[in-house]
Scaffold this motif. Structure first.
Motif, mmCIF file in Angstrom:
data_model
loop_
_atom_site.group_PDB
_atom_site.id
_atom_site.type_symbol
_atom_site.label_atom_id
_atom_site.label_comp_id
_atom_site.label_asym_id
_atom_site.label_seq_id
_atom_site.Cartn_x
_atom_site.Cartn_y
_atom_site.Cartn_z
ATOM 1 N N PRO A 57 0.816 -1.209 0.000
ATOM 2 C CA PRO A 57 0.000 0.000 0.000
ATOM 3 C C PRO A 57 0.857 1.270 0.000
ATOM 4 C CG PRO A 57 0.003 -1.010 2.190
ATOM 5 C CD PRO A 57 0.799 -1.905 1.291
ATOM 6 N N VAL A 58 0.531 2.161 -0.950
ATOM 7 C CA VAL A 58 1.329 3.385 -1.106
ATOM 8 C C VAL A 58 0.388 4.588 -1.194
ATOM 9 C CG1 VAL A 58 1.531 3.013 -3.621
ATOM 10 C CG2 VAL A 58 3.172 4.496 -2.454
ATOM 11 N N VAL A 59 0.740 5.626 -0.447
ATOM 12 C CA VAL A 59 -0.109 6.820 -0.326
ATOM 13 C C VAL A 59 0.582 7.985 -1.030
ATOM 14 C CG1 VAL A 59 -1.190 8.421 1.301
ATOM 15 C CG2 VAL A 59 -0.938 6.003 1.918
ATOM 16 N N LEU A 60 -0.182 8.698 -1.836
ATOM 17 C CA LEU A 60 0.347 9.882 -2.515
ATOM 18 C C LEU A 60 0.126 11.096 -1.625
ATOM 19 C CD1 LEU A 60 1.318 11.548 -5.002
ATOM 20 C CD2 LEU A 60 -1.062 11.494 -5.819
ATOM 21 N N GLN A 61 1.217 11.790 -1.263
ATOM 22 C CA GLN A 61 1.036 13.019 -0.494
ATOM 23 C C GLN A 61 1.032 14.237 -1.409
ATOM 24 O OE1 GLN A 61 3.761 15.251 2.063
ATOM 25 N NE2 GLN A 61 2.289 14.939 3.713
ATOM 26 N N LEU A 62 -0.003 15.049 -1.266
ATOM 27 C CA LEU A 62 -0.138 16.241 -2.100
ATOM 28 C C LEU A 62 0.103 17.505 -1.290
ATOM 29 C CD1 LEU A 62 -3.392 15.391 -4.112
ATOM 30 C CD2 LEU A 62 -1.009 15.246 -4.905
ATOM 31 N N GLY A 63 0.656 18.507 -1.964
ATOM 32 C CA GLY A 63 0.751 19.850 -1.409
ATOM 33 C C GLY A 63 -0.125 20.756 -2.244
ATOM 34 N N GLY A 64 -0.944 21.557 -1.580
ATOM 35 C CA GLY A 64 -1.799 22.473 -2.327
ATOM 36 C C GLY A 64 -2.894 22.990 -1.427
ATOM 37 N N SER A 65 -3.635 23.980 -1.910
ATOM 38 C CA SER A 65 -4.732 24.509 -1.098
ATOM 39 C C SER A 65 -5.869 25.021 -1.981
ATOM 40 C CB SER A 65 -4.230 25.633 -0.182
ATOM 41 O OG SER A 65 -3.661 26.680 -0.945
ATOM 42 N N GLU A 66 -5.865 24.586 -3.226
ATOM 43 C CA GLU A 66 -6.919 25.027 -4.136
ATOM 44 C C GLU A 66 -7.816 23.809 -4.394
ATOM 45 O OE1 GLU A 66 -9.418 26.648 -6.230
ATOM 46 O OE2 GLU A 66 -8.318 25.191 -7.406
ATOM 47 N N PRO A 67 -9.062 23.841 -3.861
ATOM 48 C CA PRO A 67 -9.890 22.634 -3.894
ATOM 49 C C PRO A 67 -10.071 22.023 -5.291
ATOM 50 C CG PRO A 67 -10.882 24.274 -2.435
ATOM 51 C CD PRO A 67 -9.701 24.935 -3.082
ATOM 52 N N ASN A 68 -10.326 22.851 -6.294
ATOM 53 C CA ASN A 68 -10.562 22.264 -7.628
ATOM 54 C C ASN A 68 -9.314 21.594 -8.178
ATOM 55 O OD1 ASN A 68 -13.207 23.043 -7.731
ATOM 56 N ND2 ASN A 68 -12.718 25.057 -8.615
ATOM 57 N N ASP A 69 -8.174 22.266 -7.991
ATOM 58 C CA ASP A 69 -6.909 21.673 -8.458
ATOM 59 C C ASP A 69 -6.641 20.356 -7.733
ATOM 60 O OD1 ASP A 69 -6.591 23.834 -10.055
ATOM 61 O OD2 ASP A 69 -4.895 24.710 -8.951
ATOM 62 N N LEU A 70 -6.840 20.373 -6.407
ATOM 63 C CA LEU A 70 -6.572 19.154 -5.632
ATOM 64 C C LEU A 70 -7.509 18.022 -6.060
ATOM 65 C CD1 LEU A 70 -5.869 20.728 -2.127
ATOM 66 C CD2 LEU A 70 -4.267 19.349 -3.472
ATOM 67 N N ALA A 71 -8.762 18.371 -6.375
ATOM 68 C CA ALA A 71 -9.704 17.336 -6.823
ATOM 69 C C ALA A 71 -9.228 16.725 -8.144
ATOM 70 C CB ALA A 71 -11.094 17.938 -6.981
ATOM 71 N N THR A 72 -8.792 17.594 -9.053
ATOM 72 C CA THR A 72 -8.308 17.095 -10.354
ATOM 73 C C THR A 72 -7.097 16.191 -10.159
ATOM 74 O OG1 THR A 72 -8.990 19.167 -11.346
ATOM 75 C CG2 THR A 72 -7.467 17.832 -12.630
ATOM 76 N N VAL A 73 -6.188 16.643 -9.293
ATOM 77 C CA VAL A 73 -4.949 15.906 -9.077
ATOM 78 C C VAL A 73 -5.210 14.602 -8.308
ATOM 79 C CG1 VAL A 73 -2.814 16.066 -7.787
ATOM 80 C CG2 VAL A 73 -3.447 17.907 -9.306
ATOM 81 N N ALA A 74 -6.178 14.640 -7.391
ATOM 82 C CA ALA A 74 -6.536 13.409 -6.669
ATOM 83 C C ALA A 74 -7.041 12.367 -7.669
ATOM 84 C CB ALA A 74 -7.592 13.705 -5.614
ATOM 85 N N LYS A 75 -7.810 12.811 -8.636
ATOM 86 C CA LYS A 75 -8.331 11.886 -9.662
ATOM 87 C C LYS A 75 -7.181 11.288 -10.470
ATOM 88 C CE LYS A 75 -12.596 13.473 -11.198
ATOM 89 N NZ LYS A 75 -13.326 14.338 -12.083
ATOM 90 N N ILE A 76 -6.223 12.138 -10.798
ATOM 91 C CA ILE A 76 -5.059 11.637 -11.555
ATOM 92 C C ILE A 76 -4.305 10.615 -10.699
ATOM 93 C CG2 ILE A 76 -2.857 12.290 -12.620
ATOM 94 C CD1 ILE A 76 -4.146 15.075 -13.207
ATOM 95 N N GLY A 77 -4.114 10.932 -9.420
ATOM 96 C CA GLY A 77 -3.406 10.018 -8.507
ATOM 97 C C GLY A 77 -4.149 8.690 -8.383
ATOM 98 N N ALA A 78 -5.478 8.767 -8.247
ATOM 99 C CA ALA A 78 -6.265 7.529 -8.142
ATOM 100 C C ALA A 78 -6.108 6.718 -9.425
ATOM 101 C CB ALA A 78 -7.726 7.862 -7.871
ATOM 102 N N GLY A 79 -6.036 7.419 -10.546
ATOM 103 C CA GLY A 79 -5.859 6.731 -11.835
ATOM 104 C C GLY A 79 -4.527 5.994 -11.915
ATOM 105 N N PHE A 80 -3.524 6.524 -11.258
ATOM 106 C CA PHE A 80 -2.217 5.849 -11.223
ATOM 107 C C PHE A 80 -2.224 4.642 -10.284
ATOM 108 C CE2 PHE A 80 -0.505 9.269 -13.659
ATOM 109 C CZ PHE A 80 0.729 8.857 -14.133
#
Ligand SMILES: Cc1cc2nc3c(=O)[nH]c(=O)nc-3n(C[C@H](O)[C@H](O)[C@H](O)COP(=O)(O)O)c2cc1C
Length: 323
Positions: A57-80
């Motif tokens: 199990p591996v967790v992606l740690q994100l840095g950011g504070s813009e909800p829409n950007d983080l949502a987009t990036v979370a989707k990309i991370g989940a896709g990986f």
């Protein structure tokens, strides 16, 4: 052993490090270095996000504070294929403060809640948060409890608590991991107050301390101790799950194959991989020679076996034992 994790550490817990840690610990949860939302949105996604399947199990740690950007990036991370996404609310570096994320987000729980909600709405994998107990002159208990209350209401049910404040002015990131005092009791109070999963982090460096904290928390995260003395991951695995440790020859074999594959596929330099292995034989005879081979000789070596086999020999047949 799923309750043990290795902390996100910039420059340290890259994919090569995680591959190595996984050989030592079949079960620990591994975290990426922090990757900013902007880097993923505007940079080379594959370079930032690819990982070896063995890392789960591996967790992606994100840095950011813009909800829409983080949502987009979370989707990309989940896709990986990441198993969870963790939002960094604990890093005090100047660079991160300029980007208005990291530890300064402790003072903005409503914004963090919006970020968590946006990511939760975007993906099915867990969204977790890593935070401090407070920042600067704020009262730590008031700040931590209000942060957890608001952010958990947005759907975050797991908090990794680095149990010391961050001081945003006047201390370097390194000092901010050493100077502000640890307060495990406050983290434990938070555990008792909220019916949430709390993972304790900060200053935990022995198997005994880890086991003791597991009685009070849902998990323990090790940072520097796991990186500098990776043998502790094997000791923890043996203590907590009974898994016998892989021997050094098996680990070296696996790393030779991995390094050759990474070079062939991505041109990865050998020392970018071996640098993470330096602390493995700490305290054993031959450890100095091992370190020299892995840090210096690896810069010039043609093939991984050219340094890793002599390094293995230095440990298993230290010079004074050789006829
Ligand atoms: C070299 C280094 C880099 C770090 N980078 C990050 C990071 O990217 N994200 C993060 O949340 N914490 C980062 N940290 C903090 C660790 O995750 C952890 O919270 C801290 O080191 C305290 O745990 P420890 O006492 O077990 O090392 C970093 C720590 C170190 C030593």
């Amino acid at each position: 052993m799923k309750r043990i994790s290795v902390a996100p550490m910039m420059d340290w817990t890259d994919r090569h490090c995680r591959f190595f840690h996984r050989l030592l610990s079949p079960n620990a949860v591994l975290y990426t270095e922090m990757v900013t939302a902007n880097a993923i949105l505007h940079g080379d996604k594959d370079r930032h996000l690819r990982f070896d399947p063995s890392e789960h199990p591996v967790v992606l740690q994100l840095g950011g504070s813009e909800p829409n950007d983080l949502a987009t990036v979370a989707k990309i991370g989940a896709g990986f294929g990441y198993d969870a996404i963790n939002l960094n609310c604990g890093c005090p570096s100047e660079r991160v403060q300029k980007g208005a994320f990291g530890a300064c987000l402790m003072a903005e729980p409503d914004l963090v809640a919006d970020c968590v909600k946006a990511m939760k709405d975007a993906v099915d994998i867990p969204i977790t948060v890593k935070c401090r107990i407070g920042i600067d002159d704020y009262d730590a208990k008031t700040m931590l409890f209000s942060f957890i209350e608001k952010v958990s209401a947005a759907g975050c049910d797991t908090f990794v608590v680095h149990a010391r404040k961050a001081w945003l002015k006047g201390l370097s990131p390194k000092e901010n991991r050493e100077v502000p005092p640890l307060d495990y009791d406050l983290a434990h109070e938070a555990k008792k107050q909220f019916g949430l999963s709390i993972i304790l982090n900060g200053g935990i460096a022995t198997v005994d301390d880890t086991v003791a904290h597991l009685a009070n928390f849902d998990g323990v995260m090790l940072g520097r101790a796991a990186y500098q003395n990776p043998g502790i991951l094997q000791d923890l695995e043996t203590t907590l799950s009974g898994t016998p440790p892989r021997g050094l020859p098996e680990i070296v074999d696996a790393m030779i194959a991995y390094a050759a594959d990474q070079k062939a596929r991505y041109g990865a330099p050998l020392n970018a991989i071996t640098r993470h292995m330096v602390g493995l034989p700490n305290g054993r005879r031959g450890a100095r020679r091992w370190r020299q081979l892995l840090t210096v000789d690896s810069l010039r070596a043609e093939k991984p076996q050219d340094v890793l086999i002599p390094a293995l020999k230095a440990i298993s047949e230290p010079p004074e034992l050789v006829a």
